[in-house]
Design a protein around this motif. Structure first.
Motif, PDB file in Angstrom:
ATOM      1  N   ASP A  33       3.998 -10.698   6.165  1.00  0.00           N
ATOM      2  CA  ASP A  33       5.257 -11.349   5.806  1.00  0.00           C
ATOM      3  C   ASP A  33       5.082 -12.867   5.929  1.00  0.00           C
ATOM      4  N   ILE A  34       5.373 -13.587   4.856  1.00  0.00           N
ATOM      5  CA  ILE A  34       5.172 -15.049   4.880  1.00  0.00           C
ATOM      6  C   ILE A  34       6.044 -15.700   5.948  1.00  0.00           C
ATOM      7  N   ARG A  35       7.215 -15.094   6.208  1.00  0.00           N
ATOM      8  CA  ARG A  35       8.140 -15.687   7.177  1.00  0.00           C
ATOM      9  C   ARG A  35       7.960 -15.132   8.588  1.00  0.00           C
ATOM     10  N   ALA A  36       6.846 -14.411   8.808  1.00  0.00           N
ATOM     11  CA  ALA A  36       6.658 -13.722  10.091  1.00  0.00           C
ATOM     12  C   ALA A  36       6.732 -14.666  11.290  1.00  0.00           C
ATOM     13  N   GLU A  37       6.160 -15.856  11.148  1.00  0.00           N
ATOM     14  CA  GLU A  37       6.114 -16.782  12.273  1.00  0.00           C
ATOM     15  C   GLU A  37       7.525 -17.228  12.681  1.00  0.00           C
ATOM     16  N   LEU A  38       8.343 -17.554  11.667  1.00  0.00           N
ATOM     17  CA  LEU A  38       9.722 -17.972  11.947  1.00  0.00           C
ATOM     18  C   LEU A  38      10.532 -16.814  12.528  1.00  0.00           C
ATOM     19  N   LYS A  39      10.277 -15.611  12.020  1.00  0.00           N
ATOM     20  CA  LYS A  39      11.009 -14.430  12.512  1.00  0.00           C
ATOM     21  C   LYS A  39      10.663 -14.159  13.970  1.00  0.00           C
ATOM     22  N   GLN A  40       9.392 -14.345  14.296  1.00  0.00           N
ATOM     23  CA  GLN A  40       8.930 -14.129  15.666  1.00  0.00           C
ATOM     24  C   GLN A  40       9.579 -15.143  16.613  1.00  0.00           C
ATOM     25  N   GLN A  41       9.645 -16.390  16.149  1.00  0.00           N
ATOM     26  CA  GLN A  41      10.265 -17.462  16.935  1.00  0.00           C
ATOM     27  C   GLN A  41      11.743 -17.128  17.193  1.00  0.00           C
ATOM     28  N   ALA A  42      12.416 -16.620  16.149  1.00  0.00           N
ATOM     29  CA  ALA A  42      13.828 -16.252  16.276  1.00  0.00           C
ATOM     30  C   ALA A  42      13.994 -15.097  17.259  1.00  0.00           C
ATOM     31  N   GLU A  43      13.105 -14.129  17.186  1.00  0.00           N
ATOM     32  CA  GLU A  43      13.193 -12.947  18.053  1.00  0.00           C
ATOM     33  C   GLU A  43      13.036 -13.344  19.530  1.00  0.00           C
ATOM     34  N   GLU A  44      12.104 -14.254  19.788  1.00  0.00           N
ATOM     35  CA  GLU A  44      11.874 -14.704  21.167  1.00  0.00           C
ATOM     36  C   GLU A  44      13.092 -15.460  21.709  1.00  0.00           C
ATOM     37  N   MET A  45      13.659 -16.299  20.849  1.00  0.00           N
ATOM     38  CA  MET A  45      14.851 -17.062  21.240  1.00  0.00           C
ATOM     39  C   MET A  45      16.025 -16.124  21.512  1.00  0.00           C
ATOM     40  N   ARG A  46      16.171 -15.113  20.659  1.00  0.00           N
ATOM     41  CA  ARG A  46      17.269 -14.149  20.819  1.00  0.00           C
ATOM     42  C   ARG A  46      17.163 -13.441  22.172  1.00  0.00           C
ATOM     43  N   LEU A  47      15.951 -13.036  22.517  1.00  0.00           N
ATOM     44  CA  LEU A  47      15.731 -12.345  23.798  1.00  0.00           C
ATOM     45  C   LEU A  47      16.011 -13.264  24.982  1.00  0.00           C
ATOM     46  N   LEU A  48      15.584 -14.518  24.857  1.00  0.00           N
ATOM     47  CA  LEU A  48      15.801 -15.489  25.929  1.00  0.00           C
ATOM     48  C   LEU A  48      17.298 -15.668  26.199  1.00  0.00           C
ATOM     49  N   PHE A  49      18.072 -15.819  25.137  1.00  0.00           N
ATOM     50  CA  PHE A  49      19.514 -16.024  25.308  1.00  0.00           C
ATOM     51  C   PHE A  49      20.227 -14.744  25.741  1.00  0.00           C
ATOM     52  N   GLN A  50      19.681 -13.605  25.358  1.00  0.00           N
ATOM     53  CA  GLN A  50      20.238 -12.335  25.822  1.00  0.00           C
ATOM     54  C   GLN A  50      20.095 -12.252  27.341  1.00  0.00           C
ATOM     55  N   ARG A  51      18.931 -12.654  27.835  1.00  0.00           N
ATOM     56  CA  ARG A  51      18.667 -12.649  29.290  1.00  0.00           C
ATOM     57  C   ARG A  51      19.587 -13.633  30.016  1.00  0.00           C
TER      58      ARG A  51
END
Lengths: 260, 123
Positions: A33-51
């Motif tokens: 996926d060309i956008r994989a890097e941005l998606k991964q960054q978003a996923e990490e941020m989402r988890l951080l704020f969930q915590r």
């Protein structure tokens, strides 16, 4: 004679080979996926704020549907009882940020012409805000029903606003935006008597694209529906925090969960 | 508009592949665009033509495969293709569908041209 001596002294010429013959072509399979890097960054941020117990809400709509007004009404309703902050995306001005500044911490994200927000810009805004004990972080996206649909901004909740003056046919016309949203807020309901807009038809149209979409109606000007909208956000925050507590419990005592 | 930033990202990724495989040039870039990727094929191609000349992929040809939205009906369990953005199972008419494909822009593969090792005396 001179010809032959010249030919002897001449250095041996390398065989002429065309670049094609000298190189080889290899097929490299990627399937990435060309956008994989941005998606991964978003996923990490989402988890951080969930915590952290912060619900990130990405608010999207066409220009003028009432994103800023809804946020103003939200802040007024809570009257400082909830810790909220807003990242305001705009193409050129800081007008929306100025409107919201009296109510809560605001950080302006100016895209300089770009039609949507992207993760690096949001990351910068979060860093500048410097708030790590928020309950709600709102991202007011650039007014546009197309491009923002394709960009994950680490939100837990994507809310699409549809004002009654825009027409009830928008969900079918902008399917990706309505497909990727969690809630549909129909705004400017005080104008319903004056425009040919059926709330039921709009919801039916939207549910063809996304049956899970949670519909709400508000009028930020009169305050009608704002309490329900705020309650909806509070419930989502509660769910987010429970999911963290559940995960922690599972990690601490896996045996207990397995038994149950 | 966002097609341009995607193409820029694509060219950067292919440039990195070129380095990783010690290649000289890129001949072909094959990309898959899903119907729900939010990407306009024509704008993507135009952005590619604008940007490829100034990139490490100069001379490369872009091949695009368009794929429809695919999903699984959560009611009848069938694998389906979604047409016209109507997220309804064509068999049982349920609207509860899990999307399984057609949401992404994927780099499928690239043809990289490298110097032939047999023609290199030092190898």
């Amino acid at each position: 004679m001179s010809d032959s001596s010249m030919s002897i002294s001449r250095p041996p010429t390398p065989p002429r080979v065309s670049p094609v013959e000298m190189s080889q072509t290899r097929n490299v399979s990627v399937n990435h996926d060309i956008r994989a890097e941005l998606k991964q960054q978003a996923e990490e941020m989402r988890l951080l704020f969930q915590r952290r117990g912060t619900l990130i809400v990405n608010i999207v709509s066409s220009p003028g549907a009432g994103k800023t007004s809804l946020l103003e009404a939200t802040a007024k309703h809570w009257q400082g009882t909830r810790r909220m902050a807003v990242l305001v995306g705009d193409i050129a001005t800081d007008r929306d940020a100025k409107r919201l500044a009296p109510y809560c911490p605001v950080e302006q994200l100016t895209t300089g012409g770009a039609c949507h927000l992207e993760m690096p810009l949001v990351q910068r805004g979060i860093d500048k805000l410097g708030q790590d004990d928020l309950e709600f972080l709102f991202i007011e996206n650039v007014g546009n029903l197309v491009c923002p649909a394709s960009h994950d901004l680490a939100e837990h909740l994507r809310v699409v606003l549809l004002s009654v003056t825009e027409g009830e046919d928008k969900p079918g016309k902008y399917p990706k935006m309505f497909r990727t949203s969690h809630a549909l807020v129909i705004s400017k309901t005080d104008l319903l008597p004056h425009v040919p807009f059926s709330v039921d038809s709009a919801i039916t149209d939207a549910r063809l694209v996304n049956p899970e979409l949670q519909p709400l109606t508000v009028c930020s000007l009169t305050g009608e529906g704002v309490a329900d909208w705020c309650r909806f956000l509070e419930q989502r925050l509660e769910q987010l925090r429970q999911s963290v507590a559940w995960t922690d419990e599972t990690n601490r005592s896996p045996n207990k969960v397995r038994e149950s | 508009m966002h097609e341009t930033s995607l193409v820029r990202s694509l060219l950067k990724q292919v440039g990195a592949l070129l380095d990783a495989h010690l290649g000289e040039s890129v001949e072909t870039i094959r990309v898959e665009i899903g119907a729900l990727a939010g990407i306009d094929r024509t704008l993507f191609e135009l952005a590619f033509l604008d940007l490829v000349g100034e990139s490490r992929c100069r001379g490369a040809v872009l091949l695009i495969h368009e794929v429809p939205i695919s999903g699984t009906c959560l009611y009848c369990g069938r694998d389906i293709i979604i047409e016209g953005f109507r997220f309804v199972c064509p068999v049982c008419h349920s609207t509860h569908i899990q999307i399984t494909g057609g949401e992404d822009v994927r780099l499928l593969d690239v043809d990289i041209s490298s110097p032939d090792p047999s023609s290199c005396e030092s190898c």
